[in-house]
Design a protein around this motif. Structure first.
Motif: not given
Length: 417
Positions: A346-368
């Motif tokens: 199915a065709k899709c679009l990304f309605s939001s990017l909630d956060h990126r996870i730093d896989v080394n520290t598990l911290e969450l970062h806002a992301v564009e």
């Protein structure tokens, strides 16, 4: 060997120089799964390099670049078997820039062996690989504390590493990892128990792999059958046959069961279960079968059969997911993408990017935007409704890939939250 022999897929993960390739080489060698000409070839190479013993890691580091740099780049798959099981091993790279390689390999694995160098203890990579294993829902985790020969086979050192690892792993949902001390170089506790770790009472690595219970690694309760193909043979004797072909991704089904066809919601009963070897009364995951139904219902590829009495899946045009971005070109919200989920696209679009996870520290970062190897939580809208479970409930109906419509490249792998 009978066809009913269970297949166990496992991956090895760890940082550079933890001895993953040596461990796999030792498993293959000590379980007598390599040919004599392979062994003599690596013996000659080891001799040329002036090594006292045969370098078993040469069995897996197959790419020339890997041998030259002494690192693992791509996922190398190896196959071997014992009288009890068949195995597929994926040797995954340790570096962060190859996160996507580990994600791809772990998505189908029953088990992950996380290697730790006994001298170095729990490292950033250990944490990253453990997080990825928990994110991808790998059912079994083995912590292999390698190079015990380098710390005089010290029980105190082993206990210290295990305690630190368990503190980190428990909040990720890995409550009970199996922890094994070993020396891949000398072969202690890999296939044979060896003479140096008599204080350790648990199983050797291969003994555990041979006996770990994997029957319940797939969802055995809720029946899920994505239709791959509508079968209408054009022969005189079968001209009115209409069967629905596919693989049972979860649960089981029997002749006479009432099933619901999603997303339409129409119900009917299973008339026959047909296979190449004849008809069955009951079939279960992961068998590939053809189902015939009692009623004529409009059904096409991408529809999902569920048993009416089971827990129903979600039917929706929007969902949240954890996404691993695989492509070298970053996620562009203006581009057109396609979601491929079970047998439906199915065709899709990304309605939001909630956060990126730093896989080394598990911290969450806002992301564009998302770059290669990024892991993020996103919201996705699709044109037609998808029928799905959460990834934690069912890996098959809870996962999907994202395809770039312009290039037809697979750009991301996702797990529905």
């Amino acid at each position: 060997m009978s066809d009913t022999t269970q297949l166990l897929r496992f991956i090895t993960a760890g940082s550079v120089d933890d001895g993953k390739s040596t461990l796999i080489g030792r498993l293959l060698h000590d379980s007598k799964s390599i040919f004599e000409d392979q062994f003599s070839a690596i013996s000659k190479t080891s001799e040329k390099r002036g090594m006292g013993a045969v370098d078993l890691s040469l069995l897996t580091d197959g790419l020339q670049a890997e041998r030259e740099q002494g690192i693992t780049i791509d996922v190398a798959y190896r196959y071997f078997a014992t009288p009890r099981r068949k195995y597929i091993i994926g040797d995954t790279p340790g570096h962060e820039q190859y996160t996507r390689n580990m994600v791809t390999a772990a998505s189908t694995a029953n088990l992950v062996v996380i290697l730790i160098d006994a001298r170095k203890g729990v490292l950033t990579q250990t944490r990253r690989h453990t997080y990825l294993a928990s994110l991808l829902g790998v059912p079994h985790v083995v912590l292999a504390v390698n190079k015990m020969d380098m710390v005089d086979y010290s029980q105190a050192r082993f206990d210290e590493i295990v305690a630190e690892y368990r503190r980190f792993a428990a909040p990720l949902g890995i409550a009970d990892p199996v922890c094994i001390p070993l020396s891949a170089l000398n072969g202690d506790m890999v296939v044979d128990r060896g003479d140096n770790l008599d204080w350790y009472q648990g199983p050797a690595l291969l003994e555990f792999l041979d006996t770990v219970e994997i029957d319940h690694d797939v969802n055995t309760t809720d029946f899920r059958f994505p239709v791959q193909w509508v079968c209408r043979p054009q022969t005189d004797e079968h001209h009115d046959f209409r069967g629905f072909m596919g693989r049972i991704e979860a649960g089981e089904v029997s002749v006479g069961d009432e099933i619901t066809v999603l997303p339409s919601g129409r119900t009917t009963k299973v008339k026959e279960i047909v296979t190449y070897d004849g008809k069955l009364q009951t079939a279960f995951a992961p068998q590939s079968v053809t189902l015939t139904l009692e009623d004529e219902i409009d059904i096409s590829r991408g529809d999902l059969f569920v048993r009416s009495s089971d827990t129903p899946p979600h039917v929706a045009k929007e969902f949240r997911a954890m996404l691993c971005w695989l492509s070298e070109s970053p996620l562009d919200k203006q581009r057109k993408y396609i979601v491929k989920h079970t047998t439906r696209t199915a065709k899709c679009l990304f309605s939001s990017l909630d956060h990126r996870i730093d896989v080394n520290t598990l911290e969450l970062h806002a992301v564009e935007k998302l770059a290669m190897n990024d892991i993020a939580q996103v919201s996705i809208k699709v044109q037609q409704p998808l029928v799905f479970d959460s990834y934690a409930t069912d890996r098959a109906t809870g996962s999907f890939i994202v395809i770039d419509e312009a290039t037809n490249n697979t750009v991301a792998a996702g797990m529905i939250v």
